[in-house]
Structure formats: C-alpha cells, structure tokens
Motif scaffolding. Structure first.
Motif, short mmCIF file in Angstrom:
data_model
loop_
_atom_site.label_atom_id
_atom_site.label_comp_id
_atom_site.label_asym_id
_atom_site.label_seq_id
_atom_site.Cartn_x
_atom_site.Cartn_y
_atom_site.Cartn_z
N ALA A 152 -20.05 -45.80 4.13
CA ALA A 152 -19.09 -45.00 3.39
C ALA A 152 -18.53 -45.83 2.24
CB ALA A 152 -17.97 -44.57 4.33
N ASP A 154 -25.24 -50.31 6.64
CA ASP A 154 -23.82 -50.45 6.97
C ASP A 154 -23.57 -51.82 7.62
OD1 ASP A 154 -21.17 -49.85 7.24
OD2 ASP A 154 -21.50 -47.90 8.20
N ILE A 166 -26.39 -27.83 8.21
CA ILE A 166 -26.39 -28.18 9.62
C ILE A 166 -25.10 -27.63 10.23
CG2 ILE A 166 -26.69 -30.06 11.29
CD1 ILE A 166 -28.91 -29.87 9.08
N PRO A 167 -25.22 -26.80 11.25
CA PRO A 167 -24.01 -26.22 11.83
C PRO A 167 -23.20 -27.26 12.61
CG PRO A 167 -25.91 -25.64 13.17
CD PRO A 167 -26.44 -26.37 11.96
N GLU A 168 -21.91 -27.03 12.70
CA GLU A 168 -21.08 -27.80 13.63
C GLU A 168 -21.63 -27.51 15.02
OE1 GLU A 168 -18.35 -29.73 13.13
OE2 GLU A 168 -17.87 -29.95 15.25
N SER A 169 -21.95 -28.55 15.77
CA SER A 169 -22.62 -28.32 17.05
C SER A 169 -22.30 -29.39 18.07
CB SER A 169 -24.14 -28.27 16.81
OG SER A 169 -24.83 -28.39 18.04
N LYS A 214 -17.35 -40.30 1.27
CA LYS A 214 -16.42 -40.20 2.39
C LYS A 214 -17.08 -40.65 3.70
CE LYS A 214 -13.55 -36.76 4.72
NZ LYS A 214 -12.36 -37.57 5.02
N GLY A 215 -16.28 -41.25 4.56
CA GLY A 215 -16.79 -41.71 5.84
C GLY A 215 -16.82 -40.62 6.90
N GLY A 216 -17.68 -40.79 7.87
CA GLY A 216 -17.68 -39.93 9.04
C GLY A 216 -18.12 -38.49 8.82
N VAL A 217 -18.87 -38.23 7.74
CA VAL A 217 -19.28 -36.84 7.47
C VAL A 217 -20.63 -36.49 8.09
CG1 VAL A 217 -17.93 -36.65 5.35
CG2 VAL A 217 -20.29 -37.45 5.23
N GLY A 218 -21.36 -37.51 8.57
CA GLY A 218 -22.65 -37.23 9.21
C GLY A 218 -23.84 -37.89 8.54
N LYS A 219 -23.62 -38.98 7.80
CA LYS A 219 -24.73 -39.67 7.13
C LYS A 219 -25.72 -40.24 8.15
CE LYS A 219 -21.94 -42.51 5.07
NZ LYS A 219 -20.68 -41.81 5.32
N THR A 220 -25.20 -40.98 9.14
CA THR A 220 -26.08 -41.63 10.10
C THR A 220 -26.81 -40.59 10.95
OG1 THR A 220 -24.67 -43.58 10.11
CG2 THR A 220 -26.16 -43.33 11.97
N THR A 221 -26.10 -39.55 11.36
CA THR A 221 -26.71 -38.44 12.09
C THR A 221 -27.85 -37.85 11.27
OG1 THR A 221 -24.54 -37.97 13.04
CG2 THR A 221 -26.21 -36.22 13.21
N VAL A 276 -24.84 -32.35 18.84
CA VAL A 276 -24.90 -33.62 18.11
C VAL A 276 -24.29 -34.75 18.94
CG1 VAL A 276 -24.09 -34.86 16.05
CG2 VAL A 276 -24.93 -32.52 15.84
N1 LIG Z 1 -23.36 -31.18 12.83
C1 LIG Z 1 -22.43 -31.83 13.55
N2 LIG Z 1 -21.72 -31.18 14.51
C2 LIG Z 1 -20.79 -31.85 15.24
N3 LIG Z 1 -20.50 -33.14 15.11
C3 LIG Z 1 -21.17 -33.85 14.17
C4 LIG Z 1 -22.15 -33.24 13.33
N4 LIG Z 1 -22.64 -34.19 12.49
C5 LIG Z 1 -21.99 -35.34 12.80
N5 LIG Z 1 -21.11 -35.15 13.79
C6 LIG Z 1 -20.21 -36.14 14.41
O1 LIG Z 1 -19.42 -36.72 13.38
C7 LIG Z 1 -19.19 -38.09 13.65
C8 LIG Z 1 -19.61 -38.93 12.45
O2 LIG Z 1 -21.02 -38.82 12.28
P1 LIG Z 1 -21.87 -39.98 11.60
O3 LIG Z 1 -21.66 -41.27 12.31
O4 LIG Z 1 -23.26 -39.48 11.45
O5 LIG Z 1 -21.14 -40.05 10.18
P2 LIG Z 1 -21.31 -41.15 9.04
O6 LIG Z 1 -21.16 -40.42 7.75
O7 LIG Z 1 -22.56 -41.93 9.24
O8 LIG Z 1 -20.05 -42.09 9.31
P3 LIG Z 1 -19.75 -43.51 8.61
O9 LIG Z 1 -19.21 -43.17 7.25
O10 LIG Z 1 -18.73 -44.12 9.48
O11 LIG Z 1 -21.03 -44.25 8.55
C9 LIG Z 1 -19.96 -38.43 14.91
O12 LIG Z 1 -19.06 -38.40 15.98
C10 LIG Z 1 -20.97 -37.31 15.03
O13 LIG Z 1 -21.29 -37.04 16.37
#
Ligand SMILES: Nc1ncnc2c1ncn2[C@@H]1O[C@H](COP(=O)(O)OP(=O)(O)OP(=O)(O)O)[C@@H](O)[C@H]1O
Ligand SMILES: [Mg+2]
Lengths: 268, 88
Positions: A122, A40, A210-213, A11-18, A216
C-alpha cells in the motif's frame, strides 16, 4: 516475451494480495507459466495466502543481494506446476529493494515465465513505485468507497508519470480496473458506489468485479487462493477476470442483488 | 427499493450519489494538476497577496496560481486580477 503486471491500489487492505494470488493462480490454471512476487518488504503475506509460508527459505531480498539465486528462492506451488511464488523479506530495511536488483531479477524471470505478477504494498512510497516501475500492465484494485476510489486515481497518476514506460515515453502502462468487495444489495439501496459510478469517475476499462464474500476469508484461512476454490462466488469472479484478461468475452457476474425468496416466487 | 424510498429520493440524494459527486470534484482537480502542488504553494500565495495589498485593495481570490509541466520544464503560471478602479 514475459508480461509484467502490477497489482496496485494506493489504499491499504483493499484486496491487492487476494487479487494477485488469485490472478496468478488463474493464469497458471490456464496453462501459463506464472510467478507472483511479494513487493511488500517487511510485511510478507502473500506466502500465507498462497499457503507456502513454511517453505520460504530464501526471499526476494536475498536474491537481490546475491545471498541466494532465483532457483533457490522460487517456491513452486504444490497444486499447479505452472505457478511459482517469490516471497518478500521480513527485513525492516526498505532500502534493500533497489532498482538495479529488481530489474536484474525481473529480467532473469522473464527468460522463463509467461507472466510476472507484482503484488504492490500500500501507499505511494518507494515500495509501491518499485512494484509498478517495470510493469507493462496494471490491475488497479478499488473498493466501492470514497477513499479507495480517490487513492486509485492517485495511483493512475503515478502509473502515467513514475513508471519506466512513462519515463521513456513509450506505450503507456495498460490500466485495468478491478472492483473488489462489491455488495450489490447495498448498491441497490443507494448506500454504495455502483460500477457505473466508479467507471464514470476513474474512466479506465473494467476488467472484473469481485463480490464481497465470506469465501475469501475461508480461503485465506486454509492458504488457498480463492480462485482455486470450487463453488466460491469470488473465485468464479476471479476466473472470469482471468479469462477476460486473456481476451475472452465473459459477462460480469455477481453484480445484481440476490432476489428475495418471495420476489422470486412471484416472478418479480 | 421499498415504496417509501420513492418519496425519500425526491427529497435528498442517496449517500452513493453524494460520494460520486464529491469524488468527481477531487479527481478532476488532481487530473488538471491541482492536487500536485509543491508544499510551499499556499504560503507563496499568501505572501503574494500581502505584497499586492501594499498597493491595491484586492480580494482573497485575486491571486490564482498553477504549475504547468512540459517535459522537464515547470512553469509557474500567475494570474492576478485587479479591481476595476485599481488605476486611480
Ligand atoms: N472479495 C472480498 N470479500 C471479502 N473480504 C475480502 C475480499 N477481498 C479481500 N478481502 C479481505 O480484505 C482483507 C485485505 O485483503 P488483502 O490482504 O488482499 O488486501 P491488500 O490490499 O493486499 O492489503 P495491504 O494493503 O495490507 O497489502 C483481508 O482480510 C481479506 O480477506
Ligand atoms: Mg497486500
């Protein structure tokens, strides 16, 4: 021998890059020479999260196609001397990421680095498969939410069938669960899947929560992996995760709802 | 948890519990190979049922199909249940 670790999710946007940025930063802060690669293609973002977007001249695709060598394309982090970034290309031609080129690049990096972190795109297409293909271990990033958990399960299926290790029948890719954007107060109210729930469903060892925060978003605004941010809950959680990855015993933190002021006062 | 929730919990599951149960079903399905069918699978199943019905009266669930994988080999496993009186 260098270890190759893919950060993946389906799934996209779940926090992989973070996660990839903070995991790589944490390993470097612990003294390990680490490179983080953005797989990517077409949607380069790791450079922004790492704060080096203005220093990208050559990228991963340039290296693969021979237009630049690794030395020219690797960007050294200004804060930690052990940390390097290889940016994705902005090209829309996804076929530019060919398997031989990826293998050649990883082999070359393996001569120099302790850890190679691959930030997967993703989806379950070529880019995601390329990012996981040579992995020794995988961080499966999951949000406590139905579609993310289901996609993580599909990715586990791919790790055990589509990777080099799976095809050559050796040791399987070592899988780690990373739960991100966890909101303990919502879990407490029965509104969100708990860590135990996710563990029961996916059945792979939990490496970190990792908590919602809001920290980030702040960190990404300033181009700083949140693990480098002092006093950030999410950053601390990533540093704990890195310590566990390196074999240390650290209890999970930030998994309980914050008590209300009145409750604390009355010792409840 | 507020005191009201104690009553609510007896009546219905929390949304997290519903999520967990639904996920356990889809994940178990995928892990036993259920989610990994070729695209033609449902149509093949319908066609087999239609052929079968030229000869016997069977229900919609009479044809069960699975794909078993062993290394490079794929085996289509067909399980057809005939009604008790099919021989008459
Ligand atoms: N622990 C967290 N608390 C709050 N927001 C978060 C957290 N982790 C990630 N995010 C937010 O979620 C969004 C997506 O994060 P990120 O880009 O890391 O996801 P991704 O899985 O790499 O996305 P993609 O699939 O598009 O590559 C960003 O806006 C990021 O700031
Ligand atoms: Mg990303």
């Amino acid at each position: 021998m260098a270890k190759i670790i893919v950060v993946t999710s389906g799934k996209g946007g779940v926090g992989k890059t973070t996660t990839a940025a903070s995991f790589a930063a944490g390993l470097a802060m612990r003294g390990h020479k680490t490179v983080v690669i953005d797989f990517d293609v077409g949607l380069r973002n790791l450079d922004l999260i790492m704060g080096c977007e203005r220093r990208v001249v050559f990228d991963f695709i340039n290296v693969i196609s021979g237009e630049a060598n690794l030395k020219q394309a690797l960007i050294r982090d200004k804060r930690h001397e052990n940390l390097y970034i290889l940016a994705a290309s902005q090209t829309r031609d996804k076929d530019a990421l060919n398997q031989e080129g990826v293998e050649r690049t990883l082999n070359k990096l393996a001569e120099d680095f302790d850890y190679i972190i691959c930030d997967s795109p993703a989806g379950i297409e070529t880019g995601a498969i390329m990012a996981m293909y040579y992995a020794d271990e995988a961080l499966v990033v999951t949000n406590p939410e139905v579609s993310s958990v289901r996609d993580s399960d599909r990715v586990l299926g791919m790790l055990s069938s589509k990777t080099k290790r799976a095809k050559e029948g050796g040791e399987p890719v070592k899988e780690h669960l990373v739960v991100t954007r966890y909101a303990p107060n919502r879990v407490g109210k029965g509104e969100m899947l708990s860590l135990d729930d996710i563990n029961d469903i996916l059945g792979i060892p939990l490496l970190g929560v990792i908590p919602e925060s809001e920290k980030v978003l702040n960190a990404s605004n300033s181009g700083m992996p949140v693990a480098m941010e002092e006093n950030a809950d999410a950053g601390q959680a990533y540093l704990d995760l890195v310590a566990r990855f390196l074999g240390e015993n650290r209890p999970m933190r930030f998994t309980e709802a914050k008590k209300k002021f009145l409750d604390r006062l009355m010792g409840r | 948890m507020g005191w009201l929730d104690v009553f609510r919990n007896n009546e219905k599951k929390t949304s997290a519990q519903m999520a967990k149960e639904r996920l356990q079903v889809v994940v178990a399905h995928r892990r036993t190979g259920g989610g990994d069918h070729p695209a033609y699978f449902p149509q093949l199943q319908q066609d087999l049922l239609a052929v079968l019905r030229k000869y016997v009266q069977v229900g919609d669930d009479a044809v069960q199909m699975e794909i078993e994988r062993e290394g490079d080999l794929e085996v289509l496993e067909l399980n057809i249940t005939l009604p008790e009186d099919a021989r008459h």
